[in-house]
Design a protein around this motif. Structure first.
Motif, PDB file in Angstrom:
ATOM      1  N   UNK A   1       0.780  -1.283  -0.026  1.00 42.26           N
ATOM      2  CA  UNK A   1       0.261   0.082   0.010  1.00 42.26           C
ATOM      3  C   UNK A   1       0.751   1.230   0.106  1.00 42.26           C
ATOM      4  N   UNK A   2       2.023   1.143   0.487  1.00 36.75           N
ATOM      5  CA  UNK A   2       2.839   2.243   0.728  1.00 36.75           C
ATOM      6  C   UNK A   2       4.218   2.422  -0.090  1.00 36.75           C
ATOM      7  N   UNK A   3       4.671   1.109  -0.368  1.00 41.64           N
ATOM      8  CA  UNK A   3       5.840   0.831  -1.295  1.00 41.64           C
ATOM      9  C   UNK A   3       5.841   1.330  -2.386  1.00 41.64           C
ATOM     10  N   UNK A   4       6.779   1.636  -3.230  1.00 47.08           N
ATOM     11  CA  UNK A   4       6.657   2.509  -4.386  1.00 47.08           C
ATOM     12  C   UNK A   4       7.579   1.473  -5.446  1.00 47.08           C
ATOM     13  N   UNK A   5       7.387   1.653  -6.747  1.00 48.85           N
ATOM     14  CA  UNK A   5       8.280   1.311  -7.884  1.00 48.85           C
ATOM     15  C   UNK A   5       9.459   1.835  -7.849  1.00 48.85           C
ATOM     16  N   UNK A   6       9.554   3.385  -7.698  1.00 52.60           N
ATOM     17  CA  UNK A   6      10.732   3.843  -7.876  1.00 52.60           C
ATOM     18  C   UNK A   6      11.547   3.615  -6.553  1.00 52.60           C
ATOM     19  N   UNK A   7      11.050   3.470  -5.486  1.00 53.16           N
ATOM     20  CA  UNK A   7      12.006   3.282  -4.237  1.00 53.16           C
ATOM     21  C   UNK A   7      12.375   1.980  -4.375  1.00 53.16           C
ATOM     22  N   UNK A   8      12.003   1.062  -4.688  1.00 54.48           N
ATOM     23  CA  UNK A   8      12.433  -0.588  -4.925  1.00 54.48           C
ATOM     24  C   UNK A   8      13.537  -0.329  -5.892  1.00 54.48           C
ATOM     25  N   UNK A   9      13.459   0.250  -6.803  1.00 52.51           N
ATOM     26  CA  UNK A   9      14.399   0.302  -7.908  1.00 52.51           C
ATOM     27  C   UNK A   9      15.857   1.103  -7.679  1.00 52.51           C
ATOM     28  N   UNK A  10      15.496   2.339  -6.793  1.00 45.74           N
ATOM     29  CA  UNK A  10      16.623   3.187  -6.297  1.00 45.74           C
ATOM     30  C   UNK A  10      17.404   2.495  -5.430  1.00 45.74           C
ATOM     31  N   UNK A  11      16.467   1.956  -4.401  1.00 43.06           N
ATOM     32  CA  UNK A  11      17.242   0.993  -3.359  1.00 43.06           C
ATOM     33  C   UNK A  11      18.445  -0.146  -3.888  1.00 43.06           C
TER      34      UNK A  11
END
Lengths: 278, 159
Positions: free
Chosen positions: A107-117
């Motif tokens: 619900x909160x996690x984002x596509x961009x955050x996943x890739x940037x990490x």
């Protein structure tokens, strides 16, 4: 348990956000925070200042044109699971999104955050690498585009420069001839021991296969992808040879268990992709 | 920092630290101790609350992020008819022992039923995989959610 103290800034426009990043190189961007906050809570990482970008509406956009699909960096896993851009790649994005962690995290996690990490076990880097996506980056001095194969550098390392922010991904609507996903995790929702995404080529497009769960970032599986283009009917034994060679490059010092997982997930992804195409 | 949010229908303005999690603020500043904190890093699901209508893990949400948002905790579900049906089935199906995970289970259960309507056992198990219970072995919890969903859908409960 509390993270060490940090300052907090909230931006409401992209212009404001890149301004904050340009003015201070001690700023860490936070989006959904579903990886960053556990890491801060456990104090395995620290931040001087967190820049909250969750109110940047322009980063929540999904735009579909005839040629490509743009997925904003702040699009959540749950909104893709619930059907945003469902038709774009025959349901591939939805399938990947629905298997990430748990609903409350999606619900909160984002596509961009996943890739940037660029977590070695994350789902989106492998999926977007297999789709040959392009990362769109913004900074105070303008915009640039980087192919995902260049953007992902290593575990927890990307080509993002100081002062830059990921705004989203452009994915070409290639004539993908079918896709498949293979994932091994100890329990549903846990990080993958191995995750493979296969996108078969059609009409002159190359087949692309990517693997997560290595010691590094998501990796291309080039030999087996090329074999599938040369010999679409390649048999299991032939495929397994190519996959093993790719694994040697993709995951140095993999344990026998990891090798078996990778072989299994890549083979499953190919099998599913072939079935979905026929 | 000053934070204004709506908690269980009531708007509150509080002074918080940037590093305070939403669960810290709920429990320590608002004294709503029905939200339990198990692991404090998003692994157990006990602290699940609804943020603007959807379940989140309050231990890995910064309180300051919730400026202007609407938060609902287990205390805010007392007058909720659907939640009272779920709660009754938890009671009848022995879906709790120590009760530590229960508030998070209930907050998740209501969202599962909202999204699926009448989920089957397999769907409930898959959706609940992020909520850890160390007492029950999940049998009662899954049965309670399936039965509550059936009742809420106005269908006779199977089996």
């Amino acid at each position: 348990m509390k993270p060490a103290s940090f300052d907090y800034v909230r931006a409401t426009t992209l212009e404001e956000a890149v301004g904050v990043l340009a003015a201070d190189d001690g700023v860490t961007v936070i989006a959904g925070g579903q990886s960053l906050l556990p890491m801060l809570n456990l104090r395995v990482t620290a931040a001087e200042t967190l820049l909250d970008i969750t109110r940047l509406e322009e980063l929540k956009a999904v735009r579909e044109t005839g040629e490509q699909v743009f997925i904003g960096a702040l699009v959540t896993h749950a909104s893709i699971e619930d059907g945003i851009a469902r038709e774009a790649f025959g349901g591939l994005l939805q399938r990947v999104a629905s298997k990430i962690a748990y609903r409350a995290v999606r619900n909160l996690g984002t596509v961009g955050g996943s890739v940037v990490l660029s977590d070695p076990s994350a789902d989106w880097p492998a999926c977007l690498l297999a789709l040959d996506a392009t990362a769109v980056l913004a900074s105070a001095s303008g915009q640039r585009r980087v192919a995902l194969s260049e953007f992902l550098v290593d575990a927890y390392e990307t080509a993002l420069e100081p002062g830059e922010i990921l705004t989203g991904f452009e994915i070409s609507r290639r004539n993908a001839g079918g896709w498949g996903v293979g994932k091994v995790a100890r329990k549903s929702g846990a990080f993958a021991d191995s995750l493979a995404v296969a996108v078969l080529g059609r009409a002159g497009q190359a087949t692309r296969i990517a693997l997560s769960g290595t010691a590094s970032c998501a990796q291309p599986m080039a030999r087996v992808a090329a074999l599938l283009d040369e010999e679409p009917g390649a048999q299991a034994e032939q495929l397994a040879r190519a996959i093993r060679a790719d694994i040697t490059d993709a995951h140095e010092e993999a344990t026998p268990y990891q090798e078996r997982c990778h072989l299994h997930t890549v083979m499953s992804a190919i099998t599913e992709a072939r079935q979905s195409w026929s | 920092m000053e934070l204004t949010l709506t908690i269980n229908g009531k708007t509150e303005t509080l002074s918080v630290d940037a590093r305070d999690s939403l669960s810290d603020v709920i429990r320590e500043k608002l004294n709503l101790t029905g939200t339990h904190v198990g692991c404090d890093h998003g692994a157990c699901g006990a602290c699940t609350v609804h943020l603007d209508g959807i379940p989140v893990r309050s231990c890995i949400v910064l309180a300051v992020r919730c400026e202007g948002s609407e938060v609902r905790t287990i205390e805010g579900t007392r007058g909720d008819d659907a939640m009272n049906v779920i709660r009754r089935h938890f009671h009848e199906k022995h879906a709790l022992q120590c009760g530590f995970c229960t508030p998070g289970m209930l907050m998740m259960a209501s969202d599962i039923i909202r999204r699926y309507g009448r989920p089957d056992e397999k769907q409930v198990r898959s959706e609940l995989s992020g909520q850890i219970c160390r007492c029950t072995g999940y049998m009662g919890i899954v049965a309670a959610i399936v039965a509550a969903a059936d009742e809420l859908a106005g269908e006779p409960a199977a089996g």
